[in-house]
Design an enzyme around this catalytic site. Sequence first.
Site: not given
Ligand code: ATP
Length: 570
Positions: A45, A271, A281
């Site tokens: 996002e 994660r 974020k």
């Molecule tokens: P938000 O809290 O804004 O949703 P987010 O970290 O989930 O934050 P996204 O931009 O939705 O942000 O994440 C993009 C991709 O990265 C998603 O598929 C998410 O699952 C993955 N992702 C985010 N944080 C992690 C993490 N700490 N470890 C592994 N994958 C991650």
Amino acid sequence: MSEVNTPAPDVRDGAEPRDFIREIVAADVAAGKNGGAVVTRFPPEPNGYLHIGHAKAICLDFRVANEFGGHCNLRFDDTNPVKEDVEYVDSIKDDVRWLGFEWDDREYYASDYYEQLYGFAVRLIEKGLAYVDSLNADEIRAHRGTLTEPGKESPFRARPIAENLDLFARMRAGEFPDGAHVLRAKIDMRAPNITMRDPVLYRIRHAHHHRTGGTWCIYPMYDFAHPLSDAIEGVTHSFCTLEYVDHRPLYDWIITHCGTPATPRQYEFARLNLNYTIMSKRKLLQLVEQKHVGGWDDPRMPTISGMRRRGYTAEAIREFCTRVGIAKKENIIDIGLLEHCVREDLNRRAPRAMAVLRPLKLVLTNYPEGHSEQLEMVNHPDQPDAGRRRVPFSREIYIERDDFLEDPPKKFFRLAPGREVRLRSAYLVTCTEVVKNAAGELVELRGTYDPATRGGDAPDGRKVKATLHWVSASHAVDAEVRLYERLFTVEDPDGAAAKASAELTTLLNPASLEVVTGGKVEPSLGTPAAGARYQFERLGYFAADRDSRDGMPVFNRTVSLKDGFKSGTP
Ligand code: ATP
Ligand code: MG
């Protein structure tokens, strides 16, 4: 001097160990599912910069696709106009590319599918599987129930299909203010899984979108847009983190009932969690907005851009992701493992150079005045291809202030009055005099050098106990050096803040940045290429910062030399 680019033998790019995700994909391919195709996506996002957690997801999404002869799309999940921005889109593209992954022309945006998504929503309404609810957000929450209590049906749930179609069209047409209505799936308010209790699919938001501008005033929710975007793109395997396990039945429900031609499947993995680090974020944005850091790419940030600026390499980050692996259970990784990977990679590739952070002058009284010479040095001890360079030597030398003690304790082997040490690849020198000012403070040292020891070894075989780094005073270039420590003082900043009901920012490490302004570096470091990385002998790995100006290079310490990471610890 430039970096050594030979790929290290243990950079296992392309040969990842098997994990449960790869087992699933391999089995699907073997069974001929989806015609044997493997299509994945990385779906950020654009509401912030990517961080090291995203790197784990990127490595998984792109590498699994590559390993099975498929491809990975870069899809921006831009369904929340209020928080998103093109600055983030651009930074995400830069970061993914820098990490070494390519999406060719497959750069997609959920916002490009808004018309199609709207069509799917209409189809659900027509099937009696979605309705316009006119409860407000608080009422919807109150109706939702809890883990132990079922939810209650909205009084609007029984709205006739025609009325739902009319209201939904008028929502789109902008007839209603934010919050007046939402579109909900009609599933089951008594479902044990709360996600399935008539989830909201669309909300009204009169907001400017960074791509669609003012075209839309209703926006789909993630849970609706995501599976459908996957289906539209023909994604076969949709990987996400464990928080989405409860959303999987909804993902499948939407795919089934919208009747998409493609039928993607969602798989969840743990994660990445790192100690001493936050990865939300929202919280990272707070650090930026409140100026606790210099920006998203501050070298203390866990962002890809911060790590890049600090001097981390893409190879090291990828290797770290490989070593962390893909598991089904949450755990916390020691940040020392990441630093270990960076150190290993930089040890192989970074040319050596000399810099003195806190200079102390040593005047060699038997060296001819006005004279200087060029000493040859290897740029890398194990990489002959890295070549040699010439480093000037003269009568006045800077050594590190810490490398001298007037009254040394037993275990201190470096310079002291009357003692002989080696200046790296130069000469053996002996300190003969300590010069102080009226206040009794050390001003400089006097000493002698042994002309017979050029290169650093004595022909008579006599040994010294220390080798110091140095720079020639008249040739040295002034430099600013930025030293970094962990951004947070505690291992689990989120947990500790919650426990103490304190602001996260109270746990910031006040000593996370130390700016050393009086540094002196050898002349070859005078105008380093942006981002150039070096090992400063005995001090650590450093990268030239973009703040470098002509005549005043700025270096970030990437990692120290000492590796505190014990393999075997998590
Ligand atoms: P938000 O809290 O804004 O949703 P987010 O970290 O989930 O934050 P996204 O931009 O939705 O942000 O994440 C993009 C991709 O990265 C998603 O598929 C998410 O699952 C993955 N992702 C985010 N944080 C992690 C993490 N700490 N470890 C592994 N994958 C991650
Ligand atoms: Mg997310």
